[in-house]
Design a protein around this motif. Sequence first.
Motif, short mmCIF file in Angstrom:
data_model
loop_
_atom_site.label_atom_id
_atom_site.label_comp_id
_atom_site.label_asym_id
_atom_site.label_seq_id
_atom_site.Cartn_x
_atom_site.Cartn_y
_atom_site.Cartn_z
N ASP A 205 0.84 -1.19 0.00
CA ASP A 205 0.00 0.00 0.00
C ASP A 205 0.89 1.25 0.00
O ASP A 205 0.99 1.96 0.99
N VAL A 206 1.55 1.45 -1.12
CA VAL A 206 2.46 2.60 -1.22
C VAL A 206 2.12 3.39 -2.48
O VAL A 206 2.01 2.82 -3.56
N GLU A 207 1.93 4.67 -2.31
CA GLU A 207 1.63 5.50 -3.47
C GLU A 207 2.94 5.98 -4.10
O GLU A 207 3.86 6.41 -3.39
N LEU A 208 3.00 5.90 -5.42
CA LEU A 208 4.20 6.32 -6.12
C LEU A 208 3.93 7.65 -6.83
O LEU A 208 3.00 7.74 -7.64
N VAL A 209 4.70 8.66 -6.49
CA VAL A 209 4.45 9.99 -7.06
C VAL A 209 5.65 10.45 -7.87
O VAL A 209 6.79 10.38 -7.41
N VAL A 210 5.40 10.88 -9.11
CA VAL A 210 6.48 11.49 -9.90
C VAL A 210 6.03 12.89 -10.29
O VAL A 210 4.99 13.06 -10.91
N ASP A 211 6.82 13.86 -9.90
CA ASP A 211 6.40 15.24 -10.11
C ASP A 211 7.60 16.04 -10.63
O ASP A 211 8.48 16.42 -9.87
N VAL A 212 7.61 16.24 -11.95
CA VAL A 212 8.71 16.99 -12.57
C VAL A 212 8.16 18.33 -13.02
O VAL A 212 7.26 18.39 -13.86
N ALA A 213 8.67 19.40 -12.45
CA ALA A 213 8.20 20.74 -12.82
C ALA A 213 8.47 20.97 -14.30
O ALA A 213 9.47 20.50 -14.85
N GLU A 214 7.56 21.70 -14.93
CA GLU A 214 7.65 21.87 -16.38
C GLU A 214 8.98 22.48 -16.81
O GLU A 214 9.59 22.04 -17.78
N ASP A 215 9.47 23.46 -16.03
CA ASP A 215 10.71 24.11 -16.44
C ASP A 215 11.95 23.29 -16.06
O ASP A 215 13.08 23.73 -16.27
N ALA A 216 11.76 22.10 -15.48
CA ALA A 216 12.91 21.23 -15.20
C ALA A 216 12.88 20.00 -16.09
O ALA A 216 13.64 19.06 -15.89
N GLU A 217 12.02 20.01 -17.11
CA GLU A 217 11.88 18.82 -17.93
C GLU A 217 13.02 18.62 -18.90
O GLU A 217 13.43 17.50 -19.18
N SER A 218 13.52 19.74 -19.41
CA SER A 218 14.52 19.62 -20.46
C SER A 218 15.92 19.87 -19.93
O SER A 218 16.23 20.94 -19.43
N LEU A 219 16.78 18.84 -20.03
CA LEU A 219 18.14 18.96 -19.50
C LEU A 219 19.15 18.71 -20.61
O LEU A 219 18.86 18.02 -21.58
N ILE A 220 20.34 19.28 -20.42
CA ILE A 220 21.46 18.82 -21.24
C ILE A 220 22.49 18.26 -20.28
O ILE A 220 23.12 18.99 -19.52
N THR A 221 22.59 16.95 -20.27
CA THR A 221 23.52 16.29 -19.36
C THR A 221 23.65 14.84 -19.81
O THR A 221 23.20 14.47 -20.88
N ASP A 222 24.27 14.02 -18.98
CA ASP A 222 24.43 12.62 -19.31
C ASP A 222 23.20 11.83 -18.85
O ASP A 222 23.02 11.57 -17.67
N GLY A 223 22.36 11.50 -19.80
CA GLY A 223 21.07 10.89 -19.49
C GLY A 223 21.18 9.55 -18.78
O GLY A 223 20.40 9.25 -17.87
N LEU A 224 22.18 8.74 -19.18
CA LEU A 224 22.32 7.42 -18.55
C LEU A 224 22.64 7.57 -17.08
O LEU A 224 22.16 6.81 -16.24
N LYS A 225 23.47 8.54 -16.75
CA LYS A 225 23.87 8.71 -15.36
C LYS A 225 22.71 9.23 -14.53
O LYS A 225 22.49 8.79 -13.41
N ILE A 226 21.96 10.17 -15.10
CA ILE A 226 20.78 10.67 -14.38
C ILE A 226 19.80 9.52 -14.13
O ILE A 226 19.26 9.35 -13.04
N ARG A 227 19.63 8.68 -15.17
CA ARG A 227 18.72 7.55 -15.02
C ARG A 227 19.18 6.62 -13.89
O ARG A 227 18.40 6.19 -13.06
N GLN A 228 20.47 6.37 -13.86
CA GLN A 228 21.01 5.47 -12.84
C GLN A 228 20.80 6.05 -11.44
O GLN A 228 20.44 5.33 -10.51
N ILE A 229 21.01 7.34 -11.31
CA ILE A 229 20.84 8.00 -10.02
C ILE A 229 19.39 7.90 -9.57
O ILE A 229 19.09 7.47 -8.45
N VAL A 230 18.48 8.29 -10.46
CA VAL A 230 17.06 8.30 -10.10
C VAL A 230 16.57 6.88 -9.79
O VAL A 230 15.90 6.64 -8.79
N LEU A 231 16.95 5.95 -10.67
CA LEU A 231 16.46 4.58 -10.51
C LEU A 231 16.95 3.98 -9.20
O LEU A 231 16.20 3.34 -8.46
N ASN A 232 18.22 4.21 -8.90
CA ASN A 232 18.80 3.68 -7.67
C ASN A 232 18.12 4.24 -6.43
O ASN A 232 17.75 3.49 -5.52
N LEU A 233 17.96 5.56 -6.40
CA LEU A 233 17.37 6.18 -5.21
C LEU A 233 15.91 5.78 -5.07
O LEU A 233 15.43 5.50 -3.96
N MET A 234 15.19 5.71 -6.19
CA MET A 234 13.78 5.34 -6.11
C MET A 234 13.63 3.86 -5.74
O MET A 234 12.73 3.50 -4.98
#
Length: 694
Positions: free
Chosen positions: A177-206
Amino acid sequence: MSESEELARLRARNAELEAQLKQKQRLATKAVASYQQRALQMEIIRQQNEDLDRLAADLAKAKRIAEEHAREQEATARLKSQFLANFSHEIRTPLNGIIGYVDLLSREEGKRLTAHGRRDLTTVRRNAKTLLALINDILDLSKIEAGQVDVVEEQVDLKTLAEECAATVEEILRGRDVELVVDVAEDAESLITDGLKIRQIVLNLMSNAAKFTEMGEVALHATCEGDDLRMVIEDTGVGISPEDLPHIFEKFRQVDGSRTRTKGGTGLGLAIVHELVLLLGGKLDVESTLGRGTTFEVRIPGVVHDGPAKRQSSNSEKWAALRSSETFQVLVVDDDPMIQQLARKELESEGFEVVAANDGIEALRIMREEKPDAVVLDIRLPRLDGWGVLSELKSDAELRRVPVIIMSVEEERSRGFALGAYEYLVKPIEPSALTEVVTGAVAAGGDGHVLVVDDDADTRELVERSLTADGFTVKSAANGRDALLQIRHDPPALLVLDLVMPEPDGLEVLERIRTAGHDFPVVVFTGKDLDEQDQRRLREGFVRVLQKNGVALDAVLSEVRERMQKRRSDRPTLPRVLYVEDVVQNRDIVRRYLHGFVELLEANDGEHGVQVAEREKPDLILMDLSLPRLDGWGATTRIKANPELASIPIIALTAHSSPEDRAKAKEAGCIGYLTKPIERDLLLKTIMGELDGR
Ligand code: ADP
């Protein structure tokens, strides 16, 4: 004088002499003493000297041993990373196979399986994925420790990325019974960075948050502050005690390290996250209350970008229009039949025609014969590896523009991009991700636009507006980084480039696009005073036009118009020259020398040369003489024997310079003879002379 007087005198004299003698003796004793003292000192010095010598010898020996040790350590480190790379490849390949076949099975037979069978299949897939994640963790960490990780820059759509991570995490939370919330502000949607690393960080922490939360909420909130990204991952789980909190980023550290622990894990996850955040120049913080929950905060500076997040979508519109009119062919190069099968299924279901090759040599042959619209390329291949294929393609005038999508278990993206790959996918990939990228690749580019790169908004707008008014399609970039990203996915027909920009500056942009094999003309527009080195770099990037000082905008505009018009009308009228040469480097040099003067066709051995000559009927041929398969004399003889080709002038271009070689070349039918190293002016003069004379 009486006898006694005489005696007294002698006595006195005697005493005198005795005193003198004593004096002398004293002096002598003193001298001896001082001499002895000096001798003693000398001895001490000698001994000290010997000690020093011994010490020096010892030191030298210690140094030798230390050096040997360092060499051994280096060799061990090299062996270790080599071992890890091979070992992980050996494990990841069959694991990817398992995941892939399970995918195939559930797609093809899914409906016919029993519910039970489908569940089993899901379990197999989940276990394989867990195992893969584990191996990847170990490999990642060892790569980070060896300093072998590099950061690439790419356009990242954070919202999509976060939603994809959430979908994975949802599986962990199933039944709770756990609610999963993803909330990305509109002005933070577009990044220029290393996508794989961001994915790894987010996936690991989540994943951690989900793992340690039995009820309540797991949430990701992403916002921006200026162009810094701030991500907060919070949960209402078990929390971490104050004693444990300082240690959770350490390697192999698990709060519950006992063998009876209830949650799986390696204790590497947070250590990797921490390293990755540092690699991206960011900061990672944590707050936690035992029994209440945990909050991780990631801050990454300078990555939020105000451009559109999804550039692919514009391509997909284009694609919809394109696919109704044409069929596109994709070459899939992989020695693994499973990957071939998967890619074929997926791409064919989207309407692509698919051809496959099992190794690098076969891939090149098919490329030359079929001229596909895109290539999906594995790196580890028999005979010629993916890097070899890529550099061959990029040095081939006819194939250079075919987009290459690398698909490999190895993460070497910056190398891939530097060599001109359109995209780099790290296996295992979702099959649908492949079609999306291939579609983007096929639909992109070729629309003949002008790209204007200038960090000054006014200049940019001025150039853009003037050229748009002339009917050109114009795109723009505000810095070198943006320009490089755009060029990778959508190369222009012409680039207007400012030289003075913050990192990377115009000269670096120029070098990188030429390294990646792009050959569109570049008009440099700059107020910079160019020194000798700048000029050399510009020459190497074969920039032909150069306007100093901002005042010359009109001149730049008319140059662009002229070049673009030339591109439209003149293109087929450039003389076509075939260069037959097996050494990539030589082809590279000649291509640079002749750029803009002729349309250069290339062939890498005598047989190939004859084939291209028959097919393309060029205006002139440059022929290297020592070539694999069929040498230059042989190729020349064959071309001259073909009545359709006999009139094409052939110039030998070779390191052979003996009179006999020349005579043989002449006999075979060469009308000119140039020796290497090739001289640009002489080469141009000879070629133009030959062509004009016709
Ligand atoms: P593991 O693979 O064991 O999860 P990590 O490095 O990811 O290794 O985490 C280290 C330890 O930190 C975990 O074993 C766990 O005890 C603790 N931890 C990490 N994230 C959380 C969280 N969100 N809530 C509670 N404890 C956590």
